[in-house]
Scaffold this motif. Structure first.
Motif: not given
Length: 249
Positions: A138-144
């Motif tokens: 899930n992109y929420s784990s590596y993007l801010t």
């Protein structure tokens, strides 16, 4: 013009106007409902996100779901773009503020698309390549939010794909393309989750360089790096056969 003809003309004009107004409301919404949506948006924003420097558009109607939307963004943030939705009576329905990180993800996808084009051009590849985020994480784990992207330090592993042409596409052509993609990405120190490829017959290539049809092509998906490094044709064939089984089920 007789009185009867005038009456008929008047009725026809009224009916025509009614039809026009009906379609305007169906496709563009009710003006009164837009006013109510705008008013409700103002009231909502008077108590929400007051610390942000917000800009909002006027309400617009989406005839697909019969909802009125108000688009909003923060002047100080590239990714803080969201919307509020209201029904035809101006009643609040939804606030997409919590989903704004998806805007960062969309920028990341575009960044990888541009990076793939740059790498293909700089490396002199004679076929197209694509790079995409590893969709198993899930992109929420590596993007801010509002994150900057650096080609030399990507926030995630990527999935690499290519499309090429050959006289008679074969697994050897697939392996050849996979190796070329592996080498150019290795030179750029890009971490790859898996590789995929598509080889299309030259006979199916249109004048503009696109494929007329893919039905005669050979393709393979999710090939591990080790298979490519080892040049393991046996494992490549197993992956290819498995993909064909799933495709034809």
């Amino acid at each position: 013009m007789t009185k009867t003809m005038k009456i008929i003309l008047y009725i026809s004009l009224v009916l025509l106007l009614g039809v026009i107004l009906f379609f305007l409301v169906v496709f563009y919404g009710n003006p009164i409902s837009k006013i109510l949506a705008n008013r409700s948006a103002d009231e909502y924003l008077s108590t929400h996100y007051t610390d942000l420097d917000l800009v909002r558009e006027r309400a617009y109607y989406n005839f697909n779901d019969g909802t009125y939307y108000v688009r909003i963004w923060d002047k100080k943030s590239i990714d803080t773009k969201f919307y509020l939705s209201f029904d035809s009576f101006g009643k609040f329905k939804y606030d997409s503020y919590s989903e704004r990180l998806f805007n960062t993800y969309s920028r990341y996808v575009l960044f990888l698309n541009a990076l793939a084009d740059e790498i293909a051009k700089d490396s002199g590849l004679d076929f197209e390549i694509w790079l995409g985020p590893d969709d198993e994480i899930n992109y929420s784990s590596y993007l801010t939010l509002d994150q900057d992207f650096d080609a030399d330090n990507l926030p995630s592993k990527v999935k690499a794909d290519f499309k090429s042409y050959a006289e008679k596409p074969s697994l050897d052509d697939l392996m050849d393309g996979l190796k070329k993609v592996y080498e150019v990405l290795k030179e750029r120190n890009i971490a790859v989750k898996s590789y995929s490829g598509l080889v299309i017959p030259n006979a199916d290539k249109k004048d503009d360089g696109e494929a007329e049809t893919w039905k005669n092509a050979v393709s393979v998906n999710d090939v591990p790096e080790k298979v490519i490094v080892d040049g393991d044709m046996e494992k490549l064939k197993k992956i290819y056969d498995k993909g064909n089984e799933i495709l034809h089920k």
